[in-house]
Write a protein that holds these residues in place. Structure first.
Motif, PDB file in Angstrom:
ATOM      1  N   SER A  96      35.805  43.260  49.235  1.00  0.00           N
ATOM      2  CA  SER A  96      35.477  42.092  50.043  1.00  0.00           C
ATOM      3  C   SER A  96      36.629  41.835  51.000  1.00  0.00           C
ATOM      4  O   SER A  96      37.675  42.488  50.936  1.00  0.00           O
ATOM      5  N   ASP A  97      36.437  40.867  51.889  1.00  0.00           N
ATOM      6  CA  ASP A  97      37.520  40.491  52.788  1.00  0.00           C
ATOM      7  C   ASP A  97      38.726  39.978  52.011  1.00  0.00           C
ATOM      8  O   ASP A  97      39.873  40.122  52.436  1.00  0.00           O
ATOM      9  N   LYS A  98      38.451  39.349  50.873  1.00  0.00           N
ATOM     10  CA  LYS A  98      39.523  38.768  50.063  1.00  0.00           C
ATOM     11  C   LYS A  98      40.255  39.820  49.241  1.00  0.00           C
ATOM     12  O   LYS A  98      41.469  39.720  49.025  1.00  0.00           O
ATOM     13  N   HIS A  99      39.529  40.828  48.780  1.00  0.00           N
ATOM     14  CA  HIS A  99      40.116  41.842  47.902  1.00  0.00           C
ATOM     15  C   HIS A  99      39.895  43.229  48.499  1.00  0.00           C
ATOM     16  O   HIS A  99      38.763  43.721  48.553  1.00  0.00           O
ATOM     17  N   ASP A 100      40.977  43.867  48.930  1.00  0.00           N
ATOM     18  CA  ASP A 100      40.915  45.202  49.540  1.00  0.00           C
ATOM     19  C   ASP A 100      40.906  46.246  48.433  1.00  0.00           C
ATOM     20  O   ASP A 100      41.898  46.930  48.175  1.00  0.00           O
ATOM     21  N   ILE A 101      39.758  46.353  47.777  1.00  0.00           N
ATOM     22  CA  ILE A 101      39.613  47.280  46.654  1.00  0.00           C
ATOM     23  C   ILE A 101      39.179  48.643  47.197  1.00  0.00           C
ATOM     24  O   ILE A 101      38.224  48.736  47.970  1.00  0.00           O
ATOM     25  N   ARG A 102      39.873  49.685  46.762  1.00  0.00           N
ATOM     26  CA  ARG A 102      39.560  51.044  47.220  1.00  0.00           C
ATOM     27  C   ARG A 102      39.413  51.968  46.019  1.00  0.00           C
ATOM     28  O   ARG A 102      39.808  51.637  44.898  1.00  0.00           O
ATOM     29  N   LEU A 103      38.856  53.163  46.282  1.00  0.00           N
ATOM     30  CA  LEU A 103      38.666  54.130  45.207  1.00  0.00           C
ATOM     31  C   LEU A 103      40.023  54.538  44.651  1.00  0.00           C
ATOM     32  O   LEU A 103      40.975  54.765  45.400  1.00  0.00           O
ATOM     33  N   GLY A 104      40.094  54.606  43.337  1.00  0.00           N
ATOM     34  CA  GLY A 104      41.352  54.930  42.672  1.00  0.00           C
ATOM     35  C   GLY A 104      42.156  53.716  42.268  1.00  0.00           C
ATOM     36  O   GLY A 104      43.101  53.830  41.469  1.00  0.00           O
ATOM     37  N   ASP A 105      41.839  52.533  42.801  1.00  0.00           N
ATOM     38  CA  ASP A 105      42.523  51.313  42.392  1.00  0.00           C
ATOM     39  C   ASP A 105      42.155  50.960  40.949  1.00  0.00           C
ATOM     40  O   ASP A 105      41.188  51.497  40.376  1.00  0.00           O
ATOM     41  N   VAL A 106      42.914  50.022  40.376  1.00  0.00           N
ATOM     42  CA  VAL A 106      42.680  49.572  39.006  1.00  0.00           C
ATOM     43  C   VAL A 106      42.347  48.089  39.016  1.00  0.00           C
ATOM     44  O   VAL A 106      42.999  47.305  39.711  1.00  0.00           O
ATOM     45  N   VAL A 107      41.315  47.695  38.259  1.00  0.00           N
ATOM     46  CA  VAL A 107      40.939  46.297  38.095  1.00  0.00           C
ATOM     47  C   VAL A 107      41.120  45.915  36.629  1.00  0.00           C
ATOM     48  O   VAL A 107      40.669  46.639  35.733  1.00  0.00           O
ATOM     49  N   VAL A 108      41.764  44.768  36.410  1.00  0.00           N
ATOM     50  CA  VAL A 108      42.015  44.272  35.062  1.00  0.00           C
ATOM     51  C   VAL A 108      41.293  42.932  34.900  1.00  0.00           C
ATOM     52  O   VAL A 108      41.464  42.030  35.727  1.00  0.00           O
ATOM     53  N   GLY A 109      40.476  42.802  33.859  1.00  0.00           N
ATOM     54  CA  GLY A 109      39.708  41.574  33.644  1.00  0.00           C
ATOM     55  C   GLY A 109      40.590  40.438  33.144  1.00  0.00           C
ATOM     56  O   GLY A 109      41.188  40.533  32.074  1.00  0.00           O
ATOM     57  N   CYS A 110      40.662  39.363  33.935  1.00  0.00           N
ATOM     58  CA  CYS A 110      41.496  38.199  33.595  1.00  0.00           C
ATOM     59  C   CYS A 110      40.691  36.923  33.771  1.00  0.00           C
ATOM     60  O   CYS A 110      39.786  36.863  34.596  1.00  0.00           O
ATOM     61  N   PRO A 111      41.035  35.869  33.021  1.00  0.00           N
ATOM     62  CA  PRO A 111      40.305  34.596  33.153  1.00  0.00           C
ATOM     63  C   PRO A 111      40.433  34.021  34.561  1.00  0.00           C
ATOM     64  O   PRO A 111      41.513  34.013  35.154  1.00  0.00           O
ATOM     65  N   MET A 112      39.314  33.523  35.070  1.00  0.00           N
ATOM     66  CA  MET A 112      39.263  32.850  36.364  1.00  0.00           C
ATOM     67  C   MET A 112      38.333  31.658  36.219  1.00  0.00           C
ATOM     68  O   MET A 112      37.188  31.804  35.786  1.00  0.00           O
ATOM     69  N   LYS A 113      38.821  30.465  36.567  1.00  0.00           N
ATOM     70  CA  LYS A 113      38.029  29.241  36.445  1.00  0.00           C
ATOM     71  C   LYS A 113      37.533  29.140  35.002  1.00  0.00           C
ATOM     72  O   LYS A 113      38.312  29.139  34.084  1.00  0.00           O
ATOM     73  N   ARG A 114      36.198  29.051  34.802  1.00  0.00           N
ATOM     74  CA  ARG A 114      35.685  28.883  33.441  1.00  0.00           C
ATOM     75  C   ARG A 114      35.330  30.210  32.773  1.00  0.00           C
ATOM     76  O   ARG A 114      34.919  30.243  31.628  1.00  0.00           O
ATOM     77  N   ALA A 115      35.446  31.312  33.493  1.00  0.00           N
ATOM     78  CA  ALA A 115      35.072  32.607  32.938  1.00  0.00           C
ATOM     79  C   ALA A 115      36.271  33.238  32.250  1.00  0.00           C
ATOM     80  O   ALA A 115      37.420  33.079  32.673  1.00  0.00           O
ATOM     81  N   GLY A 116      36.008  33.988  31.173  1.00  0.00           N
ATOM     82  CA  GLY A 116      37.083  34.541  30.376  1.00  0.00           C
ATOM     83  C   GLY A 116      37.643  35.850  30.866  1.00  0.00           C
ATOM     84  O   GLY A 116      38.554  36.395  30.256  1.00  0.00           O
ATOM     85  N   GLY A 117      37.110  36.405  31.952  1.00  0.00           N
ATOM     86  CA  GLY A 117      37.564  37.698  32.449  1.00  0.00           C
ATOM     87  C   GLY A 117      36.426  38.675  32.605  1.00  0.00           C
ATOM     88  O   GLY A 117      36.469  39.580  33.438  1.00  0.00           O
ATOM     89  N   VAL A 118      35.374  38.502  31.783  1.00  0.00           N
ATOM     90  CA  VAL A 118      34.178  39.344  31.861  1.00  0.00           C
ATOM     91  C   VAL A 118      32.955  38.440  31.936  1.00  0.00           C
ATOM     92  O   VAL A 118      32.816  37.517  31.140  1.00  0.00           O
TER      93      VAL A 118
END
Length: 910
Positions: A96-118
């Motif tokens: 997205s415009d906010k997150h420049d995610i590309r192939l080979g990058d790593v995403v780690v599930g973390c709590p955001m607002k009321r969600a626990g990460g997943v």
């Protein structure tokens, strides 16, 4: 070493991930025996840093949430000392415009607002342009892992990561992995526009897509080593099927700020205390790209290795085992029995219906697998539907994690019930002055909670849904109750209604009580006369009540308050229920107080049957005493006389007093009778007085707690939408005062989100004002402006623009270009133009409104700042970002100065 020495569980989904995990162990250990009767996993054992690690992979060809949950369950059974877990592998990116995610990058599930990460979601197999549904959120990773993530993220920001270095080291140690696990090169990282779908079936994009000049998004080159992946922290969406729909992907990104999609984590988070780590191998669209899977799996495993190296072994050993941790977590879905405002009776007074309860039990009691069961209790008013549903809930409350009673009489009542449930579910202390949009958000949150995949043992009671939306029927009060069901097909739902043709439910038709002994037993209990069972006259009375529970209860309640015998009751009230007119006639014949009670009963036909209080009626006597019908003058002048009349009506069991709120209510079937029989010919004076009472009670938005104070008025406003009352209202001529009342009720409907009712009422007000006051009178122009606002909120922009233009021209002519009402209409017109994409015209109108308000009100007046904010938004929509930023900065400074730094409007601008 033995199984008790292993403290970290590492789960992979596919072989590629498993290979990378095993290769990145600091040291490998010999396998240990497990009990194959209770554990079908195959394990690789080893060490990473200070931690002994056990690695398992899902069975080949068996992917998804259920398979992951099974592997984790078996792992914890064999290795009871495991403290933390890792779910490591590949996933689909969500750029997205906010997150420049590309192939080979790593995403780690973390709590955001009321969600626990997943966040779990459900869409079947998502293919381009099909819908999906979010189904809730899950537990967050354990604190020890979240703390380590913070430290590792800070280390990466200061010194960079070792991910690429670890992957290169892995390949140098085992050259057989080079072709599959080395970095493919940035030139093979292509992100296509969301609307461009894959063209070549099973062929790769280099054959099917790239030969036709596809729309590939151009992204700037990264300054870092192109082989060095970035690590992103945030929400991961987990479902049982692949996300291959770019449109759905973008929608989830926009709604929930999702960073990655995968297929297993939702099966772990509530039973396996872990963190989810995903290497990005595709963009969650229809374009195939298998060449990144090896490197992305290795990148994720390398990050997991770094994470474990950052955690001292003593920190993990001191923690409770995973099984013990999860067993001590309370069920987050257990809220017990919540009957709210349900009109329940003591269970000793409930008689019979065991066969119906047995049938309901066979359908509604939850099983092991998620499924949705819907039962409809159908029958006449007073047949006992509500009490039967409550009795079922009480008898089986231990079978459900939560039971919630919902008032389904109207959409407004349903919305109020959702708010009450939200207070219970989410511990919301401040659910006031919500407004329609925030109410919708509350309803959505409750429905999402009901939709979570591991939350399917609840029961919802939708009571008094007597106005279902039916094909071919026109009923202004009708609505589709299924819009209040959860997003997924699960849970148990019980509906009570007079209608019998709800095709989506298993209908149980309630008939009158057939057993004479049960009828007599109910009469005996309600009259508090045990001897009734041996009284021949009591049996005759029970027979004449024809097995109708409410009729028996009403007669019994009356007898419990009088010394009359059953034979005397029969002589004086032979047709007590079937012909309620006798009561009204009796009230009207004996004394002034009885006549007042009779008139009050006739008046209340024009109100809702819930939440009636003296102050509501007294409001109608204030500004225009002449509007009070003469027959009610004395009654409305004294709360004591009102209370005496209500007490008399209670003695006939027609009304019920609620002392904690100071209100009264009457049963639905009695309420219907008051309009159908007592008011067979509509009393215009009583109808107009009822409207006047409600209109005078409406609180405008500028007054404190206006939303909360207006809540009980909504149901009364909806009563005026009864087909008989609408017909009479349309045929009648309006006075100026009556138009003012109609205008306030339209305002109430608009404020509470009943837009169609508000539109219809405002149209009547406009026509009435034109006829009584003229087309250019200020009151007419105000009603035109309000009609425009409703049309705008309904999305009828062309009609709204036409009304706004009319109101604006009239105000300019009558009041002048700089009058506050004129400037308000300019502002409203600008908003409608903006909604239609007419940004240049909207900018011009906003500039005009701003200049006028600056001159008239000053630069820091809230209305002026509102105009600045509107102008900023339209500049932003046109891509004039610098000018928009300047306007937003001005609004922010103004709000900080006028309202304070912590005011909601100030925080919204931030």
């Amino acid at each position: 070493m033995n199984r008790q020495d292993y403290t970290v569980g590492w789960i992979c989904a596919v072989q590629t991930e498993y290979v990378a995990a095993c290769e990145l162990l600091d040291e490998g250990y010999f396998p240990l025996p497990t009990d194959s009767r209770h554990d079908s996993n195959a394990y690789t054992l080893g060490r990473v840093g200070d931690h002994n690690v056990v690695i398992a992979c899902l069975p080949k060809g068996r992917y998804g949430i259920a398979s992951a949950a099974g592997v984790a369950k078996d792992m914890l059974r064999s290795f009871e000392s495991i403290r933390i877990g890792l779910m490591v592998g590949i996933g689909g990116g969500a750029p997205s415009d906010k997150h420049d995610i590309r192939l080979g990058d790593v995403v780690v599930g973390c709590p955001m607002k009321r969600a626990g990460g997943v966040i779990p979601y459900n869409f079947g197999k998502a293919i381009q342009d099909r819908e999906f549904e979010q189904t809730g959120s899950l537990n967050s990773p354990p604190t020890v892992l979240l703390t380590a993530l913070t430290k590792l993220s800070a280390d990466h920001e200061r010194k960079g990561s070792h991910i690429a270095e670890s992957v290169r080291m892995m390949i140098s140690k085992n050259q057989r992995l080079r072709g599959k696990y080395q970095h493919p090169g940035a030139e093979h990282d292509r992100l296509y526009e969301s609307t461009y779908t894959h063209r070549g079936g099973d062929h790769g994009c280099e054959i099917a897509c790239d030969r036709v000049c596809p729309p590939v998004l151009q992204r700037p080159r990264r300054d870092l080593d192109p082989d060095e992946p970035m690590v992103h922290y945030g929400l991961i969406a987990s479902g049982d099927n692949l996300m291959k729909d770019a449109t759905a992907r973008d929608r989830l990104i926009k709604e929930h700020d999702i960073l990655c999609f995968e297929m297993e984590a939702a099966g772990l988070m509530n039973d396996f205390p872990c963190v989810v780590i995903r290497g990005i191998c595709n963009y969650s669209d229809s374009h195939k790209n298998d060449q990144w899977q090896g490197y992305s799996a290795a990148a994720a495993a390398s990050y997991a290795r770094e994470l474990l190296h950052s955690i001292p072994g003593s920190q993990i050993v001191e923690k409770q085992g995973a099984v013990e941790q999860m067993s001590k977590v309370e069920n987050p879905y257990a809220f017990g029995l919540n009957l709210g405002d349900a009109p329940e009776i003591h269970q000793e007074l409930f008689i019979g219906r065991q066969s119906e309860i047995d049938t309901m039990s066979s359908i509604l009691l939850p099983g092991d697998e998620p499924s949705q069961q819907v039962v409809c209790l159908s029958g006449l008013g007073g047949i006992g539907k509500t009490q039967l549903s409550i009795t079922f809930a009480k008898q089986h409350q231990k079978a459900f994690t939560s039971i919630f009673w919902m008032n389904a009489k109207s959409e407004r009542a349903m919305r109020d019930s959702f708010i009450q449930v939200a207070r219970r579910m989410f511990a919301f202390d401040r659910l006031r002055d919500l407004g329609p949009e925030k109410e919708e958000s509350v309803v959505r949150q409750v429905r999402e909670w009901l939709s979570r995949p591991d939350n399917h043992h609840w029961l919802m009671l939708f009571d008094n849904h007597d106005d279902p939306e039916m094909p071919g029927e026109t009923n202004v009060n009708a609505y589709d109750i299924k819009k209040n069901f959860p997003y997924t097909s699960q849970g148990s739902i019980l509906i009570t209604t007079r209608r019998r043709n709800l095709v989506f439910a298993r209908v149980i038709r309630l008939e009158n009580m057939k057993s004479p002994d049960e009828c007599l037993d109910l009469l005996a209990r309600r009259s508090r006369r045990p001897e009734a069972k041996q009284d021949i006259h009591a049996r005759q009375l029970a027979d004449r009540m024809d097995g109708l529970p409410l009729a028996l209860a009403t007669a019994g309640d009356y007898l419990s308050q009088t010394p009359l015998s059953f034979s005397e009751y029969l002589e004086n009230h032979e047709r007590f229920w079937q012909d309620l007119q006798d009561i009204a006639q009796e009230l009207g014949e004996y004394g002034a107080q009885n006549q007042e009670a009779a008139r009050l009963l006739q008046l209340l036909a024009y109100f809702d049957n819930q939440e009636i209080w003296f102050g509501l009626l007294q409001k109608g006597t204030g500004r225009e005493p002449a509007i009070v019908p003469p027959c009610l003058n004395t009654l409305m002048s004294s709360k004591i006389r009102f209370s005496q009349a209500m007490t008399l009506l209670q003695e006939y069991s027609l009304f019920e007093a609620h002392h904690e709120t100071g209100t009264y209510s009457l049963h639905t079937c009695v309420h219907d009778w008051t309009l159908d029989w007592l008011n067979r010919k509509i009393r215009i004076d009583l109808f107009r007085f009822g409207m006047h009472c409600v209109a005078e009670s409406v609180v405008v938005e500028s007054e404190p707690q206006y939303w909360e104070r207006n809540q009980p008025l909504g149901a009364h406003a909806m009563r005026f939408q009864h087909p008989r009352l609408i017909q009479v209202d349309l045929e009648d001529e309006y006075s100026e005062g009556q138009l003012r009342d109609l205008h306030m009720i339209a305002y109430l409907n608009k404020a509470q989100g009943r837009l169609e009712e508000a539109r219809e009422m405002y149209q009547r007000v406009v026509k009435g004002h034109e006829k009584v006051l003229g087309a250019e009178h200020p009151a007419t122009l105000t009603s035109v402006s309000n009609l425009a606002l409703v049309l705008q909120r309904q999305g009828k922009y062309e009609a709204a623009e036409e009304m706004n233009q009319r109101a604006l021209k009239g105000c300019e002519k009558l009041l002048g270009a700089e009058h506050p009402d004129t400037l308000t209409n300019i502002n409203n017109l600008a908003l409608v133009l903006q909604c239609q994409g007419k940004h240049e015209a909207a900018e011009k109108m906003n500039q005009q409104a701003l200049k006028g308000r600056e001159k008239l009100l000053g630069a820091e007046h809230p209305d002026t700042l509102s105009s600045v904010s509107n102008l900023a938004l339209v500049l932003q929509r046109q891509g004039k970002y610098e000018a928009a930023e300047e306007m937003y900065q001005r609004v922010l400074k103004g709000h900080e100065k006028v309202l304070g730094v912590e005011h909601p409007d100030t925080l919204n601008n931030v």
